[in-house]
Structure formats: structure tokens, C-alpha cells
Design a protein around this motif. Structure first.
Motif, PDB file in Angstrom:
ATOM      1  N   GLY A   1      61.728 -11.664  46.489  1.00  0.00           N
ATOM      2  CA  GLY A   1      62.481 -10.848  45.537  1.00  0.00           C
ATOM      3  C   GLY A   1      61.961  -9.426  45.511  1.00  0.00           C
ATOM      4  O   GLY A   1      61.089  -9.069  46.308  1.00  0.00           O
ATOM      5  N   PRO A   2      62.484  -8.619  44.627  1.00  0.00           N
ATOM      6  CA  PRO A   2      62.026  -7.233  44.530  1.00  0.00           C
ATOM      7  C   PRO A   2      60.506  -7.186  44.336  1.00  0.00           C
ATOM      8  O   PRO A   2      59.960  -7.988  43.580  1.00  0.00           O
ATOM      9  N   ALA A   3      59.857  -6.263  45.024  1.00  0.00           N
ATOM     10  CA  ALA A   3      58.404  -6.132  44.863  1.00  0.00           C
ATOM     11  C   ALA A   3      58.130  -5.798  43.400  1.00  0.00           C
ATOM     12  O   ALA A   3      58.911  -5.145  42.739  1.00  0.00           O
ATOM     13  N   GLY A   4      57.035  -6.280  42.875  1.00  0.00           N
ATOM     14  CA  GLY A   4      56.664  -5.921  41.500  1.00  0.00           C
ATOM     15  C   GLY A   4      57.037  -6.961  40.475  1.00  0.00           C
ATOM     16  O   GLY A   4      56.539  -6.929  39.356  1.00  0.00           O
ATOM     17  N   ILE A   5      57.917  -7.898  40.829  1.00  0.00           N
ATOM     18  CA  ILE A   5      58.311  -8.864  39.804  1.00  0.00           C
ATOM     19  C   ILE A   5      57.449 -10.117  39.797  1.00  0.00           C
ATOM     20  O   ILE A   5      57.481 -10.878  38.846  1.00  0.00           O
ATOM     21  N   SER A   6      56.668 -10.325  40.879  1.00  0.00           N
ATOM     22  CA  SER A   6      55.981 -11.616  40.981  1.00  0.00           C
ATOM     23  C   SER A   6      55.031 -11.835  39.804  1.00  0.00           C
ATOM     24  O   SER A   6      54.867 -12.964  39.346  1.00  0.00           O
ATOM     25  N   GLY A   7      54.435 -10.749  39.297  1.00  0.00           N
ATOM     26  CA  GLY A   7      53.519 -10.888  38.163  1.00  0.00           C
ATOM     27  C   GLY A   7      54.192 -11.425  36.910  1.00  0.00           C
ATOM     28  O   GLY A   7      53.535 -11.941  36.011  1.00  0.00           O
ATOM     29  N   PHE A   8      55.508 -11.275  36.856  1.00  0.00           N
ATOM     30  CA  PHE A   8      56.235 -11.735  35.666  1.00  0.00           C
ATOM     31  C   PHE A   8      56.673 -13.191  35.778  1.00  0.00           C
ATOM     32  O   PHE A   8      57.114 -13.776  34.805  1.00  0.00           O
ATOM     33  N   LEU A   9      56.599 -13.752  36.989  1.00  0.00           N
ATOM     34  CA  LEU A   9      57.168 -15.084  37.190  1.00  0.00           C
ATOM     35  C   LEU A   9      56.161 -16.158  36.772  1.00  0.00           C
ATOM     36  O   LEU A   9      55.765 -17.001  37.554  1.00  0.00           O
ATOM     37  N   SER A  10      55.756 -16.094  35.523  1.00  0.00           N
ATOM     38  CA  SER A  10      54.781 -17.038  34.982  1.00  0.00           C
ATOM     39  C   SER A  10      55.528 -18.060  34.135  1.00  0.00           C
ATOM     40  O   SER A  10      56.711 -17.907  33.858  1.00  0.00           O
ATOM     41  N   PRO A  11      54.831 -19.119  33.708  1.00  0.00           N
ATOM     42  CA  PRO A  11      55.508 -20.099  32.844  1.00  0.00           C
ATOM     43  C   PRO A  11      55.993 -19.493  31.526  1.00  0.00           C
ATOM     44  O   PRO A  11      56.832 -20.076  30.847  1.00  0.00           O
ATOM     45  N   ALA A  12      55.463 -18.322  31.161  1.00  0.00           N
ATOM     46  CA  ALA A  12      55.888 -17.716  29.892  1.00  0.00           C
ATOM     47  C   ALA A  12      57.245 -17.033  30.018  1.00  0.00           C
ATOM     48  O   ALA A  12      57.867 -16.688  29.014  1.00  0.00           O
ATOM     49  N   LEU A  13      57.711 -16.816  31.253  1.00  0.00           N
ATOM     50  CA  LEU A  13      58.990 -16.128  31.449  1.00  0.00           C
ATOM     51  C   LEU A  13      60.128 -16.928  30.807  1.00  0.00           C
ATOM     52  O   LEU A  13      60.164 -18.157  30.905  1.00  0.00           O
ATOM     53  N   LEU A  14      61.033 -16.244  30.141  1.00  0.00           N
ATOM     54  CA  LEU A  14      62.194 -16.918  29.551  1.00  0.00           C
ATOM     55  C   LEU A  14      63.338 -16.865  30.557  1.00  0.00           C
ATOM     56  O   LEU A  14      63.696 -15.799  31.030  1.00  0.00           O
ATOM     57  N   VAL A  15      63.868 -18.032  30.896  1.00  0.00           N
ATOM     58  CA  VAL A  15      64.917 -18.116  31.911  1.00  0.00           C
ATOM     59  C   VAL A  15      66.163 -18.726  31.275  1.00  0.00           C
ATOM     60  O   VAL A  15      66.101 -19.808  30.680  1.00  0.00           O
ATOM     61  N   PHE A  16      67.272 -18.020  31.398  1.00  0.00           N
ATOM     62  CA  PHE A  16      68.537 -18.531  30.894  1.00  0.00           C
ATOM     63  C   PHE A  16      69.464 -18.783  32.080  1.00  0.00           C
ATOM     64  O   PHE A  16      69.533 -17.976  32.999  1.00  0.00           O
ATOM     65  N   VAL A  17      70.176 -19.917  32.033  1.00  0.00           N
ATOM     66  CA  VAL A  17      71.311 -20.089  32.940  1.00  0.00           C
ATOM     67  C   VAL A  17      72.535 -20.048  32.050  1.00  0.00           C
ATOM     68  O   VAL A  17      72.701 -20.913  31.182  1.00  0.00           O
ATOM     69  N   GLY A  18      73.348 -19.009  32.235  1.00  0.00           N
ATOM     70  CA  GLY A  18      74.417 -18.782  31.252  1.00  0.00           C
ATOM     71  C   GLY A  18      73.773 -18.536  29.901  1.00  0.00           C
ATOM     72  O   GLY A  18      72.871 -17.706  29.783  1.00  0.00           O
ATOM     73  N   GLU A  19      74.188 -19.284  28.896  1.00  0.00           N
ATOM     74  CA  GLU A  19      73.646 -19.115  27.555  1.00  0.00           C
ATOM     75  C   GLU A  19      72.457 -20.043  27.291  1.00  0.00           C
ATOM     76  O   GLU A  19      71.855 -19.989  26.232  1.00  0.00           O
ATOM     77  N   ASP A  20      72.166 -20.961  28.228  1.00  0.00           N
ATOM     78  CA  ASP A  20      71.134 -21.962  27.953  1.00  0.00           C
ATOM     79  C   ASP A  20      69.751 -21.483  28.344  1.00  0.00           C
ATOM     80  O   ASP A  20      69.548 -21.029  29.468  1.00  0.00           O
ATOM     81  N   LEU A  21      68.832 -21.620  27.417  1.00  0.00           N
ATOM     82  CA  LEU A  21      67.438 -21.341  27.729  1.00  0.00           C
ATOM     83  C   LEU A  21      66.891 -22.566  28.451  1.00  0.00           C
ATOM     84  O   LEU A  21      66.851 -23.661  27.897  1.00  0.00           O
ATOM     85  N   VAL A  22      66.513 -22.403  29.717  1.00  0.00           N
ATOM     86  CA  VAL A  22      66.203 -23.585  30.532  1.00  0.00           C
ATOM     87  C   VAL A  22      64.856 -23.504  31.221  1.00  0.00           C
ATOM     88  O   VAL A  22      64.582 -24.273  32.123  1.00  0.00           O
TER      89      VAL A  22
END
Lengths: 336, 90
Positions: free
Chosen positions: A41-62
Motif C-alpha cells: 500500500g501507500p508508503a507511510g501507512i504500515s505504522g497505522f495497521l495495528s490492531p487498534a485501527l478501526l476498520v469499517f466495511v460499509g457501515e459495519d465496524l468489523v
């Protein structure tokens, strides 16, 4: 198949783009997509891809559901859990002076202070409990406080609403609160919303902050804030009291149960007027403010999944566990 | 066998203002029934049609009994039971 990935908040800056379309093999899971992003992915984002990241698919927090199958056309939204200190300018000498005593807290320090400065918190309402939350957060240096509370000050508010003044009886509460907060710390931006929480305003109000201090005297308002906070992935601290008892819990969407798991419906018979001392309100307000500071600065352990129950009548404090209600209509995506 | 039940402030009017009531029984249900025999008015605050009201949570030590064996959860000497109602004072 093709999905859209959206980057929010600091992730947008780190990625350098707000969103992108990505082609995936059919049957790709969320976990595979995240692994792909980390690798390519874009350089610089890997530090954010931790378990604390909030991920939504559509409206669902998943975000805990890495096995979730993605479908053609899905929109996956990635939201860092809290505004970080990275884009905030370094502290000024004046700020170092003002916050010196808390900067001595080793695991808080410069980074924690800058996180507070970059953060915004909704406090509703701001009477006995919320007033104390706001006062402690203003003292600590939270950058922006959004206060939502309608109405004029009454004589019988004054045993607990510490941001008010006797001379202000009969006048709107909010300007008095804002003045007191800025008297203490002029650098805090105080946004005054002369409304109580309602179905009409809650999404917008929760949407403009990083965390919510839930201090309203009516369950309807509390459950509305809870639902909006869960839907938007915002931390919420619920501060409640009755007479000399306090209850405090923290909701971290995607990681903990929510308020509706604890109380799935409004109890009948709860009245807005109830017995209480100002010192009880200030106690639970101070404890709630500490939870918010910890969440924003990443300190210590929060009350996520726990409720602190305290009885100031005999100074007994207990922590009980809260479990996620399997059919919770707010935080269980299967039930929605 | 005697087990302590913590009574929340809004229900203490039914227990002569006692914050803790000692009770006995082999399950949570047994304890609460014996509490209800001693202080009849409290039963109606806790139960509705034989079930714990939806806005009241019962804890055995620090665990919600809903995720144990509910009212059939066994209790032993030294356990503490807490009745915790929804409170919204702000």
C-alpha cells in the motif's frame, strides 16, 4: 472484483491520498487486504495497521473480523483510533511551563501532551459531572472541547455545577461554563452548543470529536451518544451517579462492550431529578476525565469491558466485568 | 453459609437502609429469594415475571450472572453478590 479503500484522519496524510480503488481476487478476506496494504500500500501507512485501527466495511465496524469475505463494490474505511501527536507542532515554552507537572509523568510526556492538544472531546451535558470532566480536560490541555447543554442556570443547580456562578442564575449555562474554562486555560477552544443531545444532532456532534464524555441525566441521551460513538468508532466514557454512588465505564468500539450491552433499554421510572452531592459529581467527573486523558494519550489501562462502581457512603469501590450482549442492537454487527 | 449481597442506594429504602444484607442459599436465585422473604418490597424491584429486570444487572463477585448460569449460578461461602441498576445521574 474491485473495492474502495478510504483513508481517514492522519492515515489520509500518511497515505497521501483519501481513497483508492483496489482489484482483488474473488474470495479475498479483510485480513488479506490489510496484509496487502501493509506490504504494497501507500508508503507511510504500515505504522497505522495495528490492531487498534478501526476498520469499517460499509457501515459495519468489523476490525476484529479478519476472516470477513469482501465483495465487489465494498467500501473499506480505515480510521486511526485517535488523533495522534505527529502533526501537532511542538509544544511552546508556555505550554511546557503550564503542563510541567504532568509532563513529569514518564509514560505521558511530550507525546502525550501533544496528543491532548490535537484532540477534541464532546461533553454532554456539562452540569455537575460534565462540568468537572470539562474542567479537568481544560486543565490538562485538551485542544478543543465541544459542550452540549441547553437551558438556563437554576438555583438548585449550584450544589454541584462548579463551572457556574451565583450571579448567573437565570442566565444560559454554556457561556458561564466556557468563561470558567477559558479563565483557567485560555488556549482551549470551547465550542458551545446550546442543545441537549437528540436524534437530530448526535451524529453531527459525535462526528466532530475524537472522544465523548457521556454525562447526561437522561438515558435517552446517553444511549444516543453510545450508538453514535459506536457507529463512528469513537471512544466514549460514561459517567453516572445517584446519591452517593458512582458508576463509570469506557466504551472502545470494536474492542469492548457498549452501553447498550449493559443497559439494553431505558429503565422506566428514572427521573431527571435525583439526590446527589456536588462532591459525588466531581468525583465521577474527575475519574471520567482521567479515562479520557488515558485513552487519548495511550496511558495505563482503561475501564473498557469493566464498570467501576463506587459507594462514597462507605468508600467502597468495586470493578465488575461487562460482557458484550450477543444480540446487542448497537455494537453487534450481526444484530443490526 | 452466609453471603453478602450489596444493595444499591435506590433500593435501600426496602432494606431498612442497609447497604449490605447477609443472605443464604446455594444459588443466586436462592439468595435473592431469601432476601425477598426478609425484605418483600425489594423482590418487585429486581424481578419481573420471574426474570431479572432488563435494566438491572446481578454480579457474582465481578462477573455478570447472565454469562454464568444466570439465576442458577451456584454460590459458595465468601462470595459477594451485587445488584447494580442502571443509573444516569449526570
Amino acid at each position: 472484483m474491485r473495492v474502495t479503500v478510504k483513508y481517514l484522519a492522519q492515515l489520509k496524510h500518511a497515505a497521501g491520498i483519501a481513497s483508492e480503488e483496489i482489484d482483488l481476487e474473488p474470495g479475498c478476506t479483510l485480513g488479506k487486504l490489510l496484509a496487502n496494504l501493509a506490504a504494497r500500500g501507500p508508503a507511510g501507512i504500515s505504522g497505522f495497521l495495528s490492531p487498534a485501527l478501526l476498520v469499517f466495511v460499509g457501515e459495519d465496524l468489523v476490525h476484529t473480523d479478519t476472516e470477513r469475505l469482501l465483495c465487489d463494490g465494498d467500501v473499506i474505511t480505515l480510521l486511526p483510533p485517535m488523533a495522534g501527536g505527529m502533526e501537532v507542532p511542538p509544544l511552546t515554552d508556555d505550554e511546557r511551563g503550564r503542563y510541567q507537572w504532568q509532563l513529569w509523568v514518564k509514560d505521558f510526556g511530550d507525546t502525550g501532551q501533544r496528543r491532548l492538544k490535537a484532540s477534541s472531546v464532546l461533553v454532554s451535558r456539562c452540569g455537575g459531572v460534565g462540568g468537572m470532566v470539562a474542567y479537568a480536560l481544560a486543565a490538562a490541555g485538551v485542544g478543543r472541547l465541544v459542550l452540549a447543554h441547553a437551558g438556563d442556570l437554576r438555583l438548585d443547580d449550584l450544589n454541584r455545577q462548579l463551572l457556574m456562578s451565583h450571579a448567573g442564575i437565570g442566565r444560559p449555562r454554556l457561556p458561564q461554563a466556557a468563561r470558567k474554562l477559558n479563565d483557567l486555560n485560555p488556549s482551549v477552544e470551547v465550542v458551545q452548543v446550546d442543545e441537549n443531545i437528540s436524534a437530530e444532532n448526535v451524529t453531527r456532534l459525535v462526528g466532530q470529536v475524537d472522544a465523548v464524555a457521556c454525562c447526561a441525566p437522561l438515558f435517552r441521551e446517553r444511549l444516543l451518544m453510545n450508538a453514535a460513538a459506536v457507529a463512528q468508532g469513537k471512544a466514549l466514557v460514561d459517567c453516572a451517579m445517584y446519591e452517593m454512588e458512582i458508576q463509570l465505564t469506557t466504551v472502545l468500539p470494536g474492542q469492548s462492550p457498549c452501553l447498550a450491552c449493559l443497559y439494553p433499554e431505558e429503565p422506566p421510572g428514572w427521573r431527571r431529578d435525583f439526590p446527589v452531592f456536588g462532591a459525588v459529581a466531581a468525583t465521577v467527573g474527575s475519574l471520567g476525565a482521567m479515562e479520557i486523558i488515558k485513552i487519548i494519550a495511550g496511558l495505563g489501562e482503561t475501564l473498557a469491558g469493566k464498570m467501576l462502581v463506587g459507594d462514597l457512603r462507605d468508600m467502597s469501590f468495586r470493578r465488575v466485568s461487562i460482557a458484550r450482549r450477543p444480540q446487542c442492537r448497537v455494537c453487534c454487527s450481526d444484530a443490526r | 453459609m452466609s453471603i453478602r449481597i450489596h444493595i444499591p442506594t435506590p433500593m435501600r429504602q426496602h432494606t431498612d437502609n442497609q447497604a449490605v444484607v447477609e443472605s443464604s442459599g446455594s444459588t443466586v436465585k436462592g439468595l435473592l429469594d431469601s432476601l425477598g422473604q426478609k425484605h418483600p418490597a425489594i423482590a418487585g424491584r429486581i424481578f419481573e415475571n420471574g426474570q431479572v429486570r432488563r435494566f438491572i444487572n446481578i454480579y457474582l463477585n465481578d462477573e455478570d450472572i447472565r454469562y454464568l448460569d444466570r439465576l442458577d449460578t451456584p454460590v459458595k461461602d465468601g462470595d459477594e453478590v451485587s445488584i447494580i441498576p442502571a443509573v444516569a445521574g449526570g
